[in-house]
Each structure stands twice: as C-alpha cells, then as structure tokens.
Design an enzyme around this catalytic site. Structure first.
Site, mmCIF file in Angstrom:
data_model
loop_
_atom_site.group_PDB
_atom_site.id
_atom_site.type_symbol
_atom_site.label_atom_id
_atom_site.label_comp_id
_atom_site.label_asym_id
_atom_site.label_seq_id
_atom_site.Cartn_x
_atom_site.Cartn_y
_atom_site.Cartn_z
ATOM 1 N N GLU A 31 3.740 39.017 -30.067
ATOM 2 C CA GLU A 31 4.911 39.109 -30.944
ATOM 3 C C GLU A 31 5.825 37.919 -30.735
ATOM 4 O O GLU A 31 6.110 37.545 -29.593
ATOM 5 C CB GLU A 31 5.720 40.386 -30.661
ATOM 6 C CG GLU A 31 5.105 41.624 -31.260
ATOM 7 C CD GLU A 31 4.356 42.418 -30.227
ATOM 8 O OE1 GLU A 31 3.810 41.793 -29.281
ATOM 9 O OE2 GLU A 31 4.319 43.647 -30.350
ATOM 10 N N THR A 50 -3.961 33.883 -49.583
ATOM 11 C CA THR A 50 -4.888 34.461 -48.622
ATOM 12 C C THR A 50 -5.629 33.271 -48.007
ATOM 13 O O THR A 50 -5.603 32.166 -48.558
ATOM 14 C CB THR A 50 -5.904 35.401 -49.297
ATOM 15 O OG1 THR A 50 -6.442 34.734 -50.434
ATOM 16 C CG2 THR A 50 -5.267 36.700 -49.716
ATOM 17 N N LYS A 55 -11.192 33.824 -49.749
ATOM 18 C CA LYS A 55 -11.449 33.342 -51.126
ATOM 19 C C LYS A 55 -11.932 31.878 -51.104
ATOM 20 O O LYS A 55 -12.741 31.527 -50.262
ATOM 21 C CB LYS A 55 -10.192 33.506 -51.983
ATOM 22 C CG LYS A 55 -9.686 34.963 -52.051
ATOM 23 C CD LYS A 55 -8.670 35.169 -53.134
ATOM 24 C CE LYS A 55 -8.280 36.609 -53.293
ATOM 25 N NZ LYS A 55 -7.179 37.057 -52.449
ATOM 26 N N TYR A 71 -1.649 40.441 -27.322
ATOM 27 C CA TYR A 71 -0.438 40.713 -28.118
ATOM 28 C C TYR A 71 0.478 39.510 -28.048
ATOM 29 O O TYR A 71 0.737 39.003 -26.959
ATOM 30 C CB TYR A 71 0.296 41.939 -27.546
ATOM 31 C CG TYR A 71 0.145 43.162 -28.424
ATOM 32 C CD1 TYR A 71 0.537 43.100 -29.764
ATOM 33 C CD2 TYR A 71 -0.357 44.362 -27.932
ATOM 34 C CE1 TYR A 71 0.398 44.212 -30.583
ATOM 35 C CE2 TYR A 71 -0.495 45.469 -28.752
ATOM 36 C CZ TYR A 71 -0.111 45.394 -30.077
ATOM 37 O OH TYR A 71 -0.241 46.470 -30.890
ATOM 38 N N ASP A 73 1.760 32.266 -56.004
ATOM 39 C CA ASP A 73 0.709 32.931 -55.223
ATOM 40 C C ASP A 73 -0.594 32.188 -55.531
ATOM 41 O O ASP A 73 -1.187 32.376 -56.597
ATOM 42 C CB ASP A 73 0.641 34.404 -55.643
ATOM 43 C CG ASP A 73 -0.430 35.168 -54.887
ATOM 44 O OD1 ASP A 73 -1.304 34.533 -54.272
ATOM 45 O OD2 ASP A 73 -0.408 36.413 -54.920
ATOM 46 N N ARG A 88 -10.432 36.712 -43.463
ATOM 47 C CA ARG A 88 -9.501 37.477 -44.293
ATOM 48 C C ARG A 88 -8.139 37.392 -43.633
ATOM 49 O O ARG A 88 -7.985 37.720 -42.461
ATOM 50 C CB ARG A 88 -9.926 38.942 -44.369
ATOM 51 C CG ARG A 88 -11.352 39.145 -44.798
ATOM 52 C CD ARG A 88 -11.572 40.569 -45.173
ATOM 53 N NE ARG A 88 -11.016 40.784 -46.492
ATOM 54 C CZ ARG A 88 -11.658 40.495 -47.629
ATOM 55 N NH1 ARG A 88 -12.871 40.010 -47.587
ATOM 56 N NH2 ARG A 88 -11.092 40.715 -48.786
HETATM 57 N N1 DSN Z 1 -8.751 41.656 -54.333
HETATM 58 C C1 DSN Z 1 -8.412 40.289 -54.661
HETATM 59 C C2 DSN Z 1 -9.159 39.825 -55.844
HETATM 60 O O1 DSN Z 1 -10.290 40.241 -56.002
HETATM 61 O O2 DSN Z 1 -8.660 39.039 -56.619
HETATM 62 C C3 DSN Z 1 -7.000 40.058 -54.814
HETATM 63 O O3 DSN Z 1 -6.273 40.827 -53.946
#
Ligand code: DSN
Length: 405
Positions: free
Chosen positions: A47, A216, A219, A45, A190, A225
């Site tokens: 914080e 994120t 991707k 932990y 974003d 993630r």
């Molecule tokens: N779920 C993601 C996507 O597929 O674009 C975005 O949150």
C-alpha cells in the site's frame, strides 16, 4: 501443481491453440509476461507508492513499480502515470472519484454507439453517483462535433469523456478537447482498446491533448490484465490519492511486474511493426467482409476491429453468429449496433478484432481466408456438416501459427 487446475489450464491452452481469438479486446501475452505474473511479487503487500509505503520490505516492489512507471511514461510521452489500477473499470471509477462530486455531469459515448459500460450506462454504479449524458454518432458513423458542442454548452459537464470499446473510427482529439475547454470541462480519454496501436505509433496519441487518459494494459497493448492512468502533472496528486487510499487497497505487484515487462516489449521496434500489421489486417477484414455482403457499422474501420450488422446483412442474429463461429473455432462476441432494439444477449451485431491473430503472425492472406470462413459459418449456421468441415480447416491453419509459448 494442483492436478485439477493443471488439467483445466491444459484444456484452455489447447482451446486457444486450436482456435482463433477474434475478440477485439483479447490478445496472447508473451512468455515473459506470464512469468512475471507467476512471480513471488504476488506475495507482497505494498500500500502506498514507491518510497512511501505503509509496510516494510519494499526495496524491490519500489524498484519494479518505478520501472513500470518510467517505461509507461516513455511509451506514451506522459507527464504522470499511475500503474496501480486493477483494470479499466476501476481506472475509470478512480478518475471519476478524483475529479467529480456526486451529482456532477459527465458526457460519455452511448454504449450501443461504441462506448463502454463504465462510460455511464444506467446499470453501473457510476451512473447512480454521477449524472451521465450520452452522445451518439451520426448516420455516417462519425461523431457530430457540432452536436457534441451543443450538448456540452447545454449540459455544462464537469468531465467530457471520449473513448470506446466498439467504435471503429478515429476521434478528432483536438476538436474534442477544444469543446471541453470551451465549456470548462476536464477532458478524459479511455484508450483501452487502442493503447497498443498508440504505443506502436500506428495511431495518433490522445495523451498530448487530454487532461487524463485511462487504459487497460491487456488488449492491443498485450500486457497482463490490468489498468493504468496517464495524466497531466496538475492532476497527478488527486489521481494518486483517489487510487490509493481512495478506491483501492494494496496494488497487485506481480501484475505491475508483468506491466513493466509488457511496456518494455512495447518499446521495441518490433512492436511498432506489430501495431501497423494490425491496421493492415483490419483493413483487409473490412474489405473482405464487405465483399461478402456484410454491412459494417460506422462505414468501416480505422483501428483494429469491425462492428458488423449480421442481422441486417445476413438475417442471422448476433448470438446465432457467435455460436456458429464458436463451432468452427473462431471466437467473436455478439454486440449491439447503434440504437439496437434487440437485447444485449442477442443483439443484431458481432464485433471482430484482429490483435490476437496478428500476434500469432497471421497476415493479409490469412485474413482473406478467415473472412471467407466467417461468411461460410454464418451462411450455414444451421448446417452442422458444413460447420464441422470448416472447424477442421480452422484447426489446420491454427497449427501453422502457434501461440507464443
Ligand atoms: N470487455 C472489454 C471489451 O471487450 O471491450 C471492455 O471492458
């Protein structure tokens, strides 16, 4: 390991190995990222922030978080980075709560025009707290900056949010931020979908232009993630405070360790090669799908994905296309197209992305073949025999391009 879980992991590994992920937001992380995710940092932990924690025993959590921050700063040329957001949706909520008061106005891109749920879709918590006005793209698929300016002048937003999850064209960062400045709005981008393309210098970076950038870390960035917020120095304090203690509790340190690994990988020259190959592969996919008679939304692509109107071009719904492709081992997702009148559970389109198969080493030649299979499966979506034959062909190609483990 727990035998039932082990069995399921083995099955999922086989599914990933024998099929192809063409979901635009997915990727295959490295073994090093997986190792960090499975490390003892999950026990801790932490914080607070490096040097200012609420619990003891933090010498290595401080070091790992600082390493992740420093690598991310270098990767994106950022003034300030917070690596604690648990994912993209929390990162966006943290920014909203940092800079907005309930009832404040935000401009965000409409979901069916490529925006994201968290950019103000009425079903979200954010839309219940803040007043979202959503802008759309023009018939040619581009953003109408004059119209955007008119809306901004009329609505006087406190925050102007750019970025997307199914939009395939490049946004003019300067034009967008000039409008935000003109109306006195904070600018936010974003970059979740294209963070890896930006890190790999295949696409221009929004970081010098926008006040705040969220992402994120999976991707195209090919990390675990997770989420991250990049911002100008003047927003650092309110962003950090809004993340912890404002919105989240203890950060997931095993995840932050894996982010540090992924950022280290993205700093290597080989990642730039990877990012450029993604763009090449997406361009071939665009060309080949058009050749097969598919209608691509927004006129084509400047990034890693295409949005295809399968109903308009082939008379097959998004759900039917997704199911047929699943049957041959190609995973995509059904997706709304601009102003889609159909339900999101069976919309008119599918979204196809190439980051994951590019990680496996697939290039232009394989993409041509994949486009042919996509066409074949959609055309024959009711013909089990043809789908079975295509399934074997897909499996054969996948064998030649193993996962990175
Ligand atoms: N779920 C993601 C996507 O597929 O674009 C975005 O949150």
């Amino acid at each position: 390991m727990d035998s039932q879980v082990r069995k399921l992991i083995a099955r999922e590994t086989k599914r990933q190995q024998e099929g192809m992920e063409l979901i635009a937001s997915e990727n295959y992380v490295s073994k090093a990222v997986l190792e960090a995710l499975g490390s003892v940092f999950t026990n801790k932990y932490s914080e607070g922030y490096p040097g200012k924690r609420y619990y003891g025993g933090q010498p290595y959590t401080d070091a790992i978080e600082t390493l992740a921050i420093e690598r991310a700063k270098k990767l994106f040329g950022a003034e300030h980075v917070n690596v604690q957001p648990l994912s993209g949706a929390p990162a966006n909520m943290i920014v909203y709560s940092a800079v907005l008061k309930p009832g404040d106005t935000v401009l965000g891109m409409d979901l069916s025009h490529g925006g994201h749920l968290t950019h103000g879709h009425p079903v979200t918590l954010a839309a219940k707290i803040y007043r979202f006005i959503r802008y759309k793209t023009k018939a040619d698929g581009l953003i109408d900056y004059q119209e955007l300016e008119r809306i901004a002048m009329r609505e006087k937003p406190k925050l102007m949010l750019a970025g997307f999850s199914a939009y395939t064209r490049q946004i003019d960062y300067k034009k967008y931020c000039d409008i935000a400045k003109k109306v006195g709005a904070i600018s936010m981008f974003d970059m979740a979908h294209i963070a890896g393309l930006i890190a790999g210098k295949a696409l221009p970076s929004p970081v010098p232009y926008f006040d705040i950038v969220t992402t994120t870390t999976h991707k195209t960035l090919r990390g675990p993630r997770g989420g991250m917020i990049v911002c100008k120095k003047e927003f650092a304090h309110i962003i950090d405070k809004a993340c912890f203690p404002g919105f989240q509790g203890g950060p997931h340190m095993h995840n932050i360790a894996a982010k540090a690994v992924a950022f280290g990988e993205a700093l290597r020259p080989s990642f730039q090669k990877y990012a450029k190959q993604i763009l090449k592969n997406a361009k071939v996919l665009e060309k080949e799908l058009k050749r097969h008679g598919f209608k691509l939304m927004f006129g084509g692509t400047d990034n890693h994905m295409v949005l295809v109107d399968v109903l308009g071009s082939k008379g097959v719904t998004g759900k039917e296309a997704e199911t047929a492709l699943d049957e041959i081992g190609i995973t995509v997702n059904k997706n709304m197209i601009p102003d889609d009148s159909r339900s999101p559970m069976d919309p008119s389109g599918i979204r196809i992305g190439v980051p994951a198969i590019t990680t496996r080493g697939m290039k232009e030649k394989e993409i041509q073949q994949i486009a042919e299979w996509i066409n074949g499966a959609i055309k024959n979506h009711k013909n089990k025999k043809v789908l079975q034959k295509l399934r074997q062909e897909v499996k054969k190609l996948c064998k030649k391009f193993p996962l990175p483990y």
